[in-house]
Motif scaffolding. Sequence first.
Motif, mmCIF file in Angstrom:
data_model
loop_
_atom_site.group_PDB
_atom_site.id
_atom_site.type_symbol
_atom_site.label_atom_id
_atom_site.label_comp_id
_atom_site.label_asym_id
_atom_site.label_seq_id
_atom_site.Cartn_x
_atom_site.Cartn_y
_atom_site.Cartn_z
ATOM 1 N N MET A 208 0.832 -1.200 0.000
ATOM 2 C CA MET A 208 0.000 0.000 0.000
ATOM 3 C C MET A 208 0.866 1.250 0.000
ATOM 4 O O MET A 208 0.529 2.236 -0.649
ATOM 5 C CB MET A 208 -0.921 -0.027 1.231
ATOM 6 N N THR A 209 1.975 1.195 0.741
ATOM 7 C CA THR A 209 2.861 2.367 0.784
ATOM 8 C C THR A 209 3.453 2.654 -0.589
ATOM 9 O O THR A 209 3.506 3.824 -1.026
ATOM 10 C CB THR A 209 3.986 2.132 1.805
ATOM 11 N N ARG A 210 3.880 1.610 -1.294
ATOM 12 C CA ARG A 210 4.444 1.799 -2.625
ATOM 13 C C ARG A 210 3.384 2.299 -3.588
ATOM 14 O O ARG A 210 3.669 3.144 -4.452
ATOM 15 C CB ARG A 210 5.031 0.479 -3.122
ATOM 16 N N LEU A 211 2.163 1.807 -3.469
ATOM 17 C CA LEU A 211 1.090 2.300 -4.332
ATOM 18 C C LEU A 211 0.815 3.775 -4.056
ATOM 19 O O LEU A 211 0.621 4.567 -4.994
ATOM 20 C CB LEU A 211 -0.181 1.484 -4.090
ATOM 21 N N ARG A 212 0.791 4.149 -2.790
ATOM 22 C CA ARG A 212 0.516 5.545 -2.445
ATOM 23 C C ARG A 212 1.613 6.463 -2.961
ATOM 24 O O ARG A 212 1.333 7.573 -3.430
ATOM 25 C CB ARG A 212 0.367 5.673 -0.920
ATOM 26 N N ARG A 213 2.862 5.997 -2.882
ATOM 27 C CA ARG A 213 3.954 6.807 -3.408
ATOM 28 C C ARG A 213 3.897 6.936 -4.918
ATOM 29 O O ARG A 213 4.266 7.971 -5.478
ATOM 30 C CB ARG A 213 5.282 6.202 -2.982
ATOM 31 N N LEU B 139 -5.929 7.517 -5.565
ATOM 32 C CA LEU B 139 -5.886 6.496 -6.602
ATOM 33 C C LEU B 139 -5.430 5.158 -6.030
ATOM 34 O O LEU B 139 -5.944 4.101 -6.421
ATOM 35 C CB LEU B 139 -4.947 6.935 -7.728
ATOM 36 N N ALA B 140 -4.493 5.169 -5.094
ATOM 37 C CA ALA B 140 -4.045 3.930 -4.463
ATOM 38 C C ALA B 140 -5.192 3.268 -3.710
ATOM 39 O O ALA B 140 -5.371 2.046 -3.757
ATOM 40 C CB ALA B 140 -2.880 4.204 -3.519
ATOM 41 N N THR B 141 -5.988 4.071 -2.989
ATOM 42 C CA THR B 141 -7.153 3.521 -2.272
ATOM 43 C C THR B 141 -8.147 2.912 -3.246
ATOM 44 O O THR B 141 -8.718 1.838 -2.995
ATOM 45 C CB THR B 141 -7.821 4.616 -1.449
#
Length: 349
Positions: free
Chosen positions: A1-6, A12-14
């Motif tokens: 999740m952290t990599r997606l948020r970055r 968009l990550a959510t």
Amino acid sequence: MTRLRRSFGAPLATLIVLLTGIWVLGLIAAPQVIMIEQSLWKMDRPAGAAELSVQIDRLYNRLDMLALDRAAARTLSTPSATDAKLAQIDAERAAVAAEIADLETRESTPVRTWTLTNYAQMGQAHLRIFAKTILAALAVTAIAFAVCYPIAFAIAKLEPPRRAALIMLALVIPYAINELLRVFAWQMILNYGGPLNAALGLLGIGPVPFLESGSGVFVAMVYAYILFMVFPLYNVLETLDMNQIEAARDLGAKTWQIHRRIVLPHARPGIAVGCIMTFMLSAGSYSVPYIMTRGTAAPWFAQLVYNRFFQASDWNVGAAYAVSLLAVCTGFVFLMMRLLKVRLRDIAK
């Protein structure tokens, strides 16, 4: 999740995580759980149903007697006595009718019983069909690999880019046509009066019963699912360094040694994906064997599952049959992973 948020930002990550969760849980896990749950119970008549029927008959007889008593009460001498007697009889009739309704509901409402007997419904005949379907799916997978491996290798490593693109286009174009139309086309090609038997007749051969012998099913299935074998093989073979092949040739390796020692080990993830997809599609195919045999040959297992659901209206046994097929397909996935020594991460690539 952290990599997606970055990478994509928090909103968009959510959304990506939410849609992935809906896909995995709602479209993959939930249907399988529901199917497994459906296969583990059946509806039985309640215990003591015969005794309930006897009680219901007695109460109906009591209603008839009360009707006669009500008719006799009208002949009483005084109106007050008549009204009192009728009220008493009507109250008793209402109580008897309510008891009858309760007993009939208990008699007609089946009881859910948790059991494994749904799986035991697969008798010897159905077990033979199940085994035949699995073996046929394995044969389709082996034939598809034998046909597609040379094609994929030639497209990926031997042909120039423009010609490779044309070959891939030639493979993809037929899939713009509906699958049923393609299967019906093969039925006409392989029929007694079809062009293939006509060509064989010119050579003094035939007519060959392609459809009646079941060989037409293999031809149609390999054709229907060829892309599911070609694309994974092509994708992984395209990453193979040709310098390894040239070095092996310089060292005197023969062609079959090059493929056994270099090409096939490199292509293991693609082989696993292609075999898994082709096997699962073949084992679960309903329309292809039914159309190619005109419904006259012994059914494939998917047809038995369909019949349990929609002809016999026995969803519990149909679910048990479907779960049995799912278990074999899942076992095949892990078997291929073990034989080819690949992981889920390798397959996902």
